[in-house]
Design a protein around this motif. Sequence first.
Motif, PDB file in Angstrom:
ATOM      1  N   ARG A   1       0.826  -1.208   0.000  1.00  0.00           N
ATOM      2  CA  ARG A   1       0.000   0.000   0.000  1.00  0.00           C
ATOM      3  C   ARG A   1       0.863   1.263   0.000  1.00  0.00           C
ATOM      4  O   ARG A   1       0.476   2.293  -0.551  1.00  0.00           O
ATOM      5  N   LEU A   2       2.031   1.167   0.603  1.00  0.00           N
ATOM      6  CA  LEU A   2       2.909   2.333   0.753  1.00  0.00           C
ATOM      7  C   LEU A   2       3.663   2.668  -0.524  1.00  0.00           C
ATOM      8  O   LEU A   2       3.809   3.848  -0.878  1.00  0.00           O
ATOM      9  N   ILE A   3       4.155   1.656  -1.220  1.00  0.00           N
ATOM     10  CA  ILE A   3       5.080   1.865  -2.340  1.00  0.00           C
ATOM     11  C   ILE A   3       4.292   1.978  -3.643  1.00  0.00           C
ATOM     12  O   ILE A   3       3.526   1.075  -3.993  1.00  0.00           O
ATOM     13  N   PRO A   4       4.488   3.048  -4.388  1.00  0.00           N
ATOM     14  CA  PRO A   4       3.655   3.301  -5.574  1.00  0.00           C
ATOM     15  C   PRO A   4       3.738   2.201  -6.630  1.00  0.00           C
ATOM     16  O   PRO A   4       2.721   1.722  -7.112  1.00  0.00           O
ATOM     17  N   HIS A   5       4.932   1.815  -7.042  1.00  0.00           N
ATOM     18  CA  HIS A   5       5.105   0.893  -8.169  1.00  0.00           C
ATOM     19  C   HIS A   5       5.506  -0.479  -7.636  1.00  0.00           C
ATOM     20  O   HIS A   5       6.628  -0.939  -7.848  1.00  0.00           O
ATOM     21  N   SER A   6       4.584  -1.125  -6.948  1.00  0.00           N
ATOM     22  CA  SER A   6       4.956  -2.371  -6.282  1.00  0.00           C
ATOM     23  C   SER A   6       4.016  -3.511  -6.632  1.00  0.00           C
ATOM     24  O   SER A   6       2.853  -3.308  -6.983  1.00  0.00           O
ATOM     25  N   ALA A   7       4.562  -4.717  -6.545  1.00  0.00           N
ATOM     26  CA  ALA A   7       3.795  -5.952  -6.653  1.00  0.00           C
ATOM     27  C   ALA A   7       4.066  -6.778  -5.402  1.00  0.00           C
ATOM     28  O   ALA A   7       5.193  -6.792  -4.893  1.00  0.00           O
ATOM     29  N   LEU A   8       3.058  -7.449  -4.907  1.00  0.00           N
ATOM     30  CA  LEU A   8       3.201  -8.319  -3.749  1.00  0.00           C
ATOM     31  C   LEU A   8       2.922  -9.757  -4.154  1.00  0.00           C
ATOM     32  O   LEU A   8       1.874 -10.063  -4.718  1.00  0.00           O
ATOM     33  N   VAL A   9       3.867 -10.635  -3.859  1.00  0.00           N
ATOM     34  CA  VAL A   9       3.712 -12.068  -4.082  1.00  0.00           C
ATOM     35  C   VAL A   9       3.800 -12.772  -2.736  1.00  0.00           C
ATOM     36  O   VAL A   9       4.784 -12.600  -2.003  1.00  0.00           O
ATOM     37  N   VAL A  10       2.781 -13.536  -2.390  1.00  0.00           N
ATOM     38  CA  VAL A  10       2.767 -14.329  -1.162  1.00  0.00           C
ATOM     39  C   VAL A  10       3.033 -15.783  -1.542  1.00  0.00           C
ATOM     40  O   VAL A  10       2.327 -16.357  -2.368  1.00  0.00           O
ATOM     41  N   VAL A  11       4.071 -16.360  -0.950  1.00  0.00           N
ATOM     42  CA  VAL A  11       4.489 -17.718  -1.285  1.00  0.00           C
ATOM     43  C   VAL A  11       3.921 -18.687  -0.253  1.00  0.00           C
ATOM     44  O   VAL A  11       4.290 -18.641   0.930  1.00  0.00           O
ATOM     45  N   ASP A  12       3.027 -19.533  -0.674  1.00  0.00           N
ATOM     46  CA  ASP A  12       2.444 -20.533   0.215  1.00  0.00           C
ATOM     47  C   ASP A  12       3.480 -21.588   0.600  1.00  0.00           C
ATOM     48  O   ASP A  12       4.482 -21.811  -0.093  1.00  0.00           O
ATOM     49  N   ARG A  13       3.234 -22.255   1.742  1.00  0.00           N
ATOM     50  CA  ARG A  13       4.098 -23.324   2.241  1.00  0.00           C
ATOM     51  C   ARG A  13       5.523 -22.832   2.464  1.00  0.00           C
ATOM     52  O   ARG A  13       6.503 -23.515   2.159  1.00  0.00           O
ATOM     53  N   ALA A  14       5.641 -21.615   3.011  1.00  0.00           N
ATOM     54  CA  ALA A  14       6.959 -21.046   3.304  1.00  0.00           C
ATOM     55  C   ALA A  14       6.826 -20.088   4.474  1.00  0.00           C
ATOM     56  O   ALA A  14       5.768 -19.512   4.707  1.00  0.00           O
ATOM     57  N   ALA A  15       7.939 -19.901   5.194  1.00  0.00           N
ATOM     58  CA  ALA A  15       7.985 -18.963   6.308  1.00  0.00           C
ATOM     59  C   ALA A  15       8.944 -17.823   5.959  1.00  0.00           C
ATOM     60  O   ALA A  15       8.701 -17.088   5.009  1.00  0.00           O
ATOM     61  N   HIS A  16      10.057 -17.692   6.701  1.00  0.00           N
ATOM     62  CA  HIS A  16      10.921 -16.522   6.557  1.00  0.00           C
ATOM     63  C   HIS A  16      11.911 -16.638   5.401  1.00  0.00           C
ATOM     64  O   HIS A  16      12.501 -15.638   5.006  1.00  0.00           O
ATOM     65  N   LEU A  17      12.080 -17.839   4.859  1.00  0.00           N
ATOM     66  CA  LEU A  17      13.046 -18.039   3.771  1.00  0.00           C
ATOM     67  C   LEU A  17      12.373 -18.698   2.563  1.00  0.00           C
ATOM     68  O   LEU A  17      12.728 -19.807   2.147  1.00  0.00           O
ATOM     69  N   PRO A  18      11.402 -18.024   1.962  1.00  0.00           N
ATOM     70  CA  PRO A  18      10.693 -18.636   0.832  1.00  0.00           C
ATOM     71  C   PRO A  18      11.599 -18.934  -0.351  1.00  0.00           C
ATOM     72  O   PRO A  18      11.290 -19.808  -1.168  1.00  0.00           O
ATOM     73  N   ASN A  19      12.724 -18.219  -0.471  1.00  0.00           N
ATOM     74  CA  ASN A  19      13.646 -18.479  -1.585  1.00  0.00           C
ATOM     75  C   ASN A  19      14.285 -19.861  -1.486  1.00  0.00           C
ATOM     76  O   ASN A  19      14.681 -20.435  -2.511  1.00  0.00           O
ATOM     77  N   LEU A  20      14.377 -20.414  -0.260  1.00  0.00           N
ATOM     78  CA  LEU A  20      14.908 -21.761  -0.062  1.00  0.00           C
ATOM     79  C   LEU A  20      13.808 -22.792   0.152  1.00  0.00           C
ATOM     80  O   LEU A  20      13.948 -23.945  -0.254  1.00  0.00           O
ATOM     81  N   GLU A  21      12.716 -22.383   0.779  1.00  0.00           N
ATOM     82  CA  GLU A  21      11.628 -23.316   1.055  1.00  0.00           C
ATOM     83  C   GLU A  21      10.817 -23.635  -0.195  1.00  0.00           C
ATOM     84  O   GLU A  21      10.352 -24.768  -0.372  1.00  0.00           O
ATOM     85  N   GLN A  22      10.618 -22.638  -1.044  1.00  0.00           N
ATOM     86  CA  GLN A  22       9.863 -22.807  -2.288  1.00  0.00           C
ATOM     87  C   GLN A  22      10.601 -22.078  -3.414  1.00  0.00           C
ATOM     88  O   GLN A  22      10.120 -21.080  -3.972  1.00  0.00           O
TER      89      GLN A  22
END
Length: 283
Positions: free
Chosen positions: A230-251
């Motif tokens: 909501r804060l950043i004008p040119h932003s996209a949000l991706v929520v990664v399911d089945r992951a916690a703090h390290l989604p880059n390694l978990e998924q």
Amino acid sequence: MEFRTKSGTTLVYDDRGPSGGLPVVLIHGHPFDRTMWAPQAEALERAGYRVIASDLRGYGESAVVPGRTLLADFADDMAALLDHLGVERAVVGGLSMGGQIAMEFHRLHRNRVSALVLADTSPVSETDDGKAFRNRLADRLLGEGMAGYADEVIDRMIAPYNVTALPGVAAQVLAMMRTTAPEGAAAALRGRAERPDYRESLAGAEVPVLLVFGADDAYTPVADGEALHRLIPHSALVVVDRAAHLPNLEQPERFNAAFLGFLGELQCRERRSLPGGALERVS
């Protein structure tokens, strides 16, 4: 490869992919090292991007710097490394503390950022209670070492179900935490306790920003990502399911798909020579 900053700090880094590819800087979190980005570095290199990933001072193979390391120190190290490599502007991405370093880099060196990737991180300055906690933890790590801390937080760094389902990932995360130098980790904790608030600078960001958050992250919940979106004008949000703090390694496949899609859209915009517009939010 090694690089020595003007202050004499030796940084160990990887510079992968074609020299003419779009530069992407990856900044690791605490208490990890540049190998946490291995799945992303491999995917980005295959796609033709130039990937620059350094061990932060005090972490991995870089020099251990005791005392207090401010986020500005880390950000200036990144700027010096880019100078050394002859890179004027780059996509800058970071996770957790690495995301805060990316935000600090954007605050201090805005003209060198072509886009931001912020994963599982918070722009808010530390509370008084948080400052006290980080300094106590720094004292504890210096006194006890990293092993006990690593065992305590593994099922928050990655989701408890992934500790069981992904034993290789759990082992990698534990190894990174256990082998981090306590002096470097403590210095970063003390500096991170003094971090500024990045919301004003992010609200004025003129570059595209990708936000990626693990659906089950206890440290930086999805609500934090939604607030950033909501804060950043040119932003996209991706929520990664089945992951916690390290989604880059978990998924990693899902994380990489979001990352590569974002970079592809960024390059399409640059080829069209159009100003960055608001990105579609996906989850």
